[in-house]
Design an enzyme around this catalytic site. Structure first.
Site, PDB file in Angstrom:
ATOM      1  N   ALA A   7       0.194  -6.388  -2.500  1.00  0.00           N
ATOM      2  CA  ALA A   7      -0.809  -5.879  -3.442  1.00  0.00           C
ATOM      3  C   ALA A   7      -0.571  -4.485  -4.004  1.00  0.00           C
ATOM      4  CB  ALA A   7      -2.184  -5.920  -2.778  1.00  0.00           C
ATOM      5  N   ALA A   8       0.197  -3.631  -3.300  1.00  0.00           N
ATOM      6  CA  ALA A   8       0.281  -2.231  -3.748  1.00  0.00           C
ATOM      7  C   ALA A   8       1.166  -2.073  -4.988  1.00  0.00           C
ATOM      8  CB  ALA A   8       0.832  -1.370  -2.618  1.00  0.00           C
ATOM      9  N   PRO A   9       0.808  -1.192  -5.903  1.00  0.00           N
ATOM     10  CA  PRO A   9      -0.315  -0.235  -5.832  1.00  0.00           C
ATOM     11  C   PRO A   9      -1.678  -0.807  -6.231  1.00  0.00           C
ATOM     12  CG  PRO A   9       1.016   0.158  -7.792  1.00  0.00           C
ATOM     13  CD  PRO A   9       1.727  -0.918  -7.025  1.00  0.00           C
ATOM     14  N   GLY A  10      -1.752  -2.072  -6.627  1.00  0.00           N
ATOM     15  CA  GLY A  10      -3.075  -2.661  -6.857  1.00  0.00           C
ATOM     16  C   GLY A  10      -3.278  -3.323  -8.204  1.00  0.00           C
TER      17      GLY A  10
ATOM     18  N   LYS B 107      -2.314  -6.180  -9.700  1.00  0.00           N
ATOM     19  CA  LYS B 107      -2.724  -7.586  -9.824  1.00  0.00           C
ATOM     20  C   LYS B 107      -4.139  -7.791  -9.283  1.00  0.00           C
ATOM     21  CE  LYS B 107       0.986  -9.569 -11.614  1.00  0.00           C
ATOM     22  NZ  LYS B 107       1.886  -8.418 -11.761  1.00  0.00           N
TER      23      LYS B 107
ATOM     24  N   GLU C 183      -0.814  -5.144   1.962  1.00  0.00           N
ATOM     25  CA  GLU C 183       0.447  -4.466   1.647  1.00  0.00           C
ATOM     26  C   GLU C 183       1.144  -4.096   2.948  1.00  0.00           C
ATOM     27  OE1 GLU C 183       2.432  -3.722  -1.007  1.00  0.00           O
ATOM     28  OE2 GLU C 183       3.688  -2.816   0.533  1.00  0.00           O
TER      29      GLU C 183
ATOM     30  N   ASP D  26       2.884 -11.524  -5.740  1.00  0.00           N
ATOM     31  CA  ASP D  26       3.617 -10.734  -6.737  1.00  0.00           C
ATOM     32  C   ASP D  26       4.780 -10.128  -5.957  1.00  0.00           C
ATOM     33  OD1 ASP D  26       4.131  -9.488  -9.167  1.00  0.00           O
ATOM     34  OD2 ASP D  26       2.865  -7.768  -8.711  1.00  0.00           O
TER      35      ASP D  26
ATOM     36  N   CYS E 299       8.947  -9.424 -11.574  1.00  0.00           N
ATOM     37  CA  CYS E 299       9.286  -8.649 -12.781  1.00  0.00           C
ATOM     38  C   CYS E 299      10.803  -8.625 -12.936  1.00  0.00           C
ATOM     39  CB  CYS E 299       8.691  -7.251 -12.715  1.00  0.00           C
ATOM     40  SG  CYS E 299       9.359  -6.236 -11.394  1.00  0.00           S
TER      41      CYS E 299
HETATM   42  C1  LIG Z   1       6.038  -6.110  -7.053  1.00  0.00           C
HETATM   43  S1  LIG Z   1       5.372  -5.120  -5.825  1.00  0.00           S
HETATM   44  C2  LIG Z   1       3.683  -5.516  -5.926  1.00  0.00           C
HETATM   45  C3  LIG Z   1       2.973  -4.914  -7.096  1.00  0.00           C
HETATM   46  C4  LIG Z   1       1.478  -5.147  -7.054  1.00  0.00           C
HETATM   47  N1  LIG Z   1       1.175  -6.561  -6.929  1.00  0.00           N
HETATM   48  C5  LIG Z   1       0.780  -4.616  -8.270  1.00  0.00           C
HETATM   49  O1  LIG Z   1       0.535  -5.395  -9.213  1.00  0.00           O
HETATM   50  O2  LIG Z   1       0.456  -3.437  -8.306  1.00  0.00           O
HETATM   51  C6  LIG Z   1       5.836  -5.954  -4.360  1.00  0.00           C
HETATM   52  C7  LIG Z   1       5.210  -5.409  -3.096  1.00  0.00           C
HETATM   53  O3  LIG Z   1       5.669  -6.212  -2.003  1.00  0.00           O
HETATM   54  C8  LIG Z   1       5.841  -5.392  -0.868  1.00  0.00           C
HETATM   55  N2  LIG Z   1       6.826  -6.025   0.049  1.00  0.00           N
HETATM   56  C9  LIG Z   1       8.098  -5.656   0.306  1.00  0.00           C
HETATM   57  N3  LIG Z   1       8.666  -6.479   1.201  1.00  0.00           N
HETATM   58  C10 LIG Z   1       7.735  -7.400   1.514  1.00  0.00           C
HETATM   59  C11 LIG Z   1       7.720  -8.513   2.383  1.00  0.00           C
HETATM   60  N4  LIG Z   1       8.794  -8.867   3.096  1.00  0.00           N
HETATM   61  N5  LIG Z   1       6.600  -9.229   2.469  1.00  0.00           N
HETATM   62  C12 LIG Z   1       5.511  -8.899   1.735  1.00  0.00           C
HETATM   63  N6  LIG Z   1       5.465  -7.852   0.884  1.00  0.00           N
HETATM   64  C13 LIG Z   1       6.561  -7.118   0.780  1.00  0.00           C
HETATM   65  C14 LIG Z   1       6.338  -4.075  -1.423  1.00  0.00           C
HETATM   66  O4  LIG Z   1       6.042  -3.023  -0.529  1.00  0.00           O
HETATM   67  C15 LIG Z   1       5.588  -3.978  -2.749  1.00  0.00           C
HETATM   68  O5  LIG Z   1       4.436  -3.209  -2.622  1.00  0.00           O
END
Ligand SMILES: C[S@@+](CC[C@H](N)C(=O)[O-])C[C@H]1O[C@@H](n2cnc3c(N)ncnc32)[C@H](O)[C@@H]1O
Length: 299
Positions: free
Chosen positions: A116-119, A121, A138, A182, A235
């Site tokens: 979810a981070a930074p938030g 979606k 997250e 995401d 992305c």
């Molecule tokens: C594309 S970003 C998410 C962006 C967020 N959904 C937004 O819209 O602001 C992917 C996220 O997945 C987390 N991540 C990294 N490895 C992961 C894992 N093995 N399992 C789950 N989440 C993971 C990352 O820390 C990152 O915050």
């Protein structure tokens, strides 16, 4: 424009040729395809409009109703309304991915944003439907702090912030009727925003990300209630992380189907025999992305 082997390979894998391949390569080299949007938060009352000029939304028929596109040159974070949490600033391409939520037939009772981070979606979900019982998860502690801040600033109702790994979710026994995945990805679209991302076109990077994405999706489906929906987004451009990752899930797990999203019909990918959607920089809605909405059957 000197084109690398890796760039050429990407175009081939995407089956892009001629003008389309040129357009992608140009965007990757120029790095100027990024475009921002703002999602109005639950703090913004009905009828609220942001205090800056916005582009004509009719050019973006898929745009969710509570999303605005600042006019070129506007800086939405400079206004007091930003600090007051009236809106959240994110990529226009992210909004395009989130537009797949328009195909949900009803308001989810329980939703989970697994990465979810930074938030972004999560706020987009809140801009499109009521949050009745939402979990923003997250795994990265520092990023989780930012997520918590954004959730607080934007006044997200009925939302808890958690930090479980996908395999912990899979064992948790919790069920949700909407899950957002995401996923972390190779981030090839960053190049089109002028952000350096060395190695993002490399085979090993793509393979490593695809493996992680498959793990996340396999965990996510174990938390999906019968009849529930899973939105998978990235992305990046490489089919291995997109169409082939979804195809892998559909092969591995029974009782799932990919759903048509009418508002994104113009973006349907030709690289899959199920409905999934991809945006490229020359489509004019930011640097690009991929989305596929999956549904678990009712059993
Ligand atoms: C594309 S970003 C998410 C962006 C967020 N959904 C937004 O819209 O602001 C992917 C996220 O997945 C987390 N991540 C990294 N490895 C992961 C894992 N093995 N399992 C789950 N989440 C993971 C990352 O820390 C990152 O915050």
């Amino acid at each position: 424009m000197a084109v690398t082997k890796a760039e050429q390979r990407l175009c081939e894998r995407l089956r892009l040729c001629g003008d389309e391949a040129q357009a992608l390569l140009h965007a990757m080299h120029a790095g100027d395809a990024g475009r921002i949007a703002v999602a109005l938060s639950p703090r913004a009352p009905q009828g609220y409009e942001p205090p800056f000029a916005c582009a004509d939304a009719s050019d973006f028929p898929w745009l969710p109703a509570r999303v605005r596109i600042p006019a070129v040159g506007e800086r939405p974070t400079q206004y007091p309304d930003y600090k007051a949490g009236m809106y959240y600033v994110l990529d226009l391409s992210s909004c395009w991915e989130g537009a797949a939520l328009s195909a949900l037939p009803r308001t989810p009772e329980r939703s989970l944003d697994m990465c979810a981070a930074p938030g972004g979606k999560t706020v987009l979900l809140a801009a499109q439907t009521e949050l009745r019982d939402h979990t923003a998860n997250e795994v990265n502690a520092a990023r989780r702090g930012i997520l918590r801040q954004n959730a607080g600033r934007c006044g997200l109702p009925n939302t808890r912030v958690t930090g479980l790994r996908p395999e912990q979710w899979a064992r948790s026994g919790e069920l949700f009727d909407l899950i957002l995945a995401d996923a972390p990805c190779s981030g090839q679209s960053l190049l089109c925003k002028g952000i350096k991302n060395p190695g993002c076109l490399g085979a090993a990077t793509v393979r490593g990300n695809a493996k992680r994405q498959r793990g996340i999706l396999l965990a996510a489906v174990r938390c999906l209630a019968p009849g529930g929906y899973l939105l998978y987004t990235t992305c990046t451009y490489d089919p291995e992380e997109n169409e082939r990752t979804v195809a892998y899930l559909l092969r591995r797990v029974d009782g799932f189907m990919a759903c048509e999203v009418a508002s994104l019909a113009a973006y349907r990918t030709a690289l899959a025999d199920f409905p999934a959607y991809r945006l490229l920089p020359h489509h004019g809605a930011g640097a690009g992305g991929f989305c596929c909405l999956l549904k678990r059957d009712n059993k």
